[in-house]
Scaffold this motif. Structure first.
Motif, short mmCIF file in Angstrom:
data_model
loop_
_atom_site.label_atom_id
_atom_site.label_comp_id
_atom_site.label_asym_id
_atom_site.label_seq_id
_atom_site.Cartn_x
_atom_site.Cartn_y
_atom_site.Cartn_z
N GLY A 1 -8.24 3.12 -7.18
CA GLY A 1 -8.29 1.72 -6.81
C GLY A 1 -9.58 1.05 -7.15
N ASN B 1 -1.12 -0.88 -7.95
CA ASN B 1 -2.33 -0.25 -7.41
C ASN B 1 -3.38 -1.31 -7.05
N HIS C 1 -4.83 -1.89 -3.33
CA HIS C 1 -6.26 -1.70 -3.08
C HIS C 1 -6.92 -2.99 -2.59
N VAL D 1 -11.16 2.84 1.21
CA VAL D 1 -10.24 3.56 0.32
C VAL D 1 -11.00 4.58 -0.51
N VAL E 1 -2.26 6.71 0.14
CA VAL E 1 -3.61 6.18 0.14
C VAL E 1 -4.50 7.10 0.98
#
Length: 267
Positions: free
Chosen positions: A164, A198, A202, A213, A229
């Protein structure tokens, strides 16, 4: 040295990077370092080979476990130096890397890395994306204790990783008391016909909860029905779920169902 992924089959890529895989396996499976920062460790070691320190990875594989453990810790600190903000650079310049210097000599100075930090960071990030997140995924899945399932609503199905972009910070945890990645992972399912990218996923998480993340693994299916995740800490997971077993988000008008990731072996 990385080869273009699109020109190789997965098996060929794994064979070409066999020594990288051996180093990664030793970090993750033997020394119990976290799988995701370990990708950057191996990427940094590969970078050293590419700039002239020949056989770096091959040589370190002959080191004892304590020596590799110390070298990996040094590498994490070196990476944290590289990825810190420019205002934070000065305190790092006096650090020493004795284990690394045993392999490469005094040429590996932080001054060189800082001077070329953007190029070095780019090479590391490219290697992680093009090699580690493809050729190492079977090792990651084995470390998480998961077996592939054909049911995307119950388990992550042999995912490919898609970073991400939130890789600017690294933990210097020694790995001995590592919290398993699965204990801080979320499983997200998307409505059919309304996949979330993605970047969307993110951006939503970071925008709502901050830099929490560590990695994002997307469904291989082009329709993208689910994602896993991995968060930086278990507290981030608790904060996002808010004590609920299942929560729902709307990302750009698309519904996303979120729950804790529970591998089949724990059910």
């Amino acid at each position: 040295m990385a080869l273009p992924v699109e020109e190789l089959t997965l098996k060929q890529l794994q064979q070409f990077h066999n020594i990288d895989r051996m180093a990664y396996s030793r970090l993750v499976l033997t020394l119990r370092f976290d799988p995701f920062p370990s990708m950057k460790i191996v990427a940094f070691w590969n970078f050293l080979e590419r700039i002239g320190f020949k056989h770096f990875l091959h040589n370190l594989l002959h080191f004892s476990d304590p020596m590799i453990f110390s070298l990996a810790k040094e590498t994490l600190v070196c990476l944290e130096c590289l990825f810190c903000s420019p205002q934070e650079i000065f305190p790092w310049v006096h650090l020493d890397f004795p284990e690394m210097n045993k392999l490469v000599g005094q040429e590996i100075l932080l001054g060189f890395l800082f001077k070329n930090r953007e190029t070095v960071k780019g090479m590391i990030e490219d290697f992680v994306k093009d090699v580690c997140q493809v050729a190492f995924m079977d090792i990651v899945e084995g470390n998480l204790g998961c077996k592939p399932s054909s049911n995307p609503d119950s388990e992550l199905d042999s995912p490919t990783s898609d970073d991400g972009g939130d890789n600017g910070e690294l933990s210097t945890d020694d790995g001995k008391a590592r919290v398993d990645s699965e204990d801080r992972s979320l499983f997200m399912t998307f409505s059919r016909g309304h996949p979330v990218s993605n970047q969307e996923l993110h951006g939503f998480i970071v925008g709502k909860y901050g830099k929490c993340v560590e990695a994002i693994y997307m469904d291989k299916n082009p329709k993208r029905l689910f994602a896993c995740v991995v968060l930086r800490s278990h507290s981030d997971l608790s904060r996002i779920l808010g004590g609920q077993k299942l929560v729902k988000f709307f990302i750009n008008g698309k519904q996303v169902r979120v729950r804790r990731f529970v591998p089949k072996c724990r059910k």
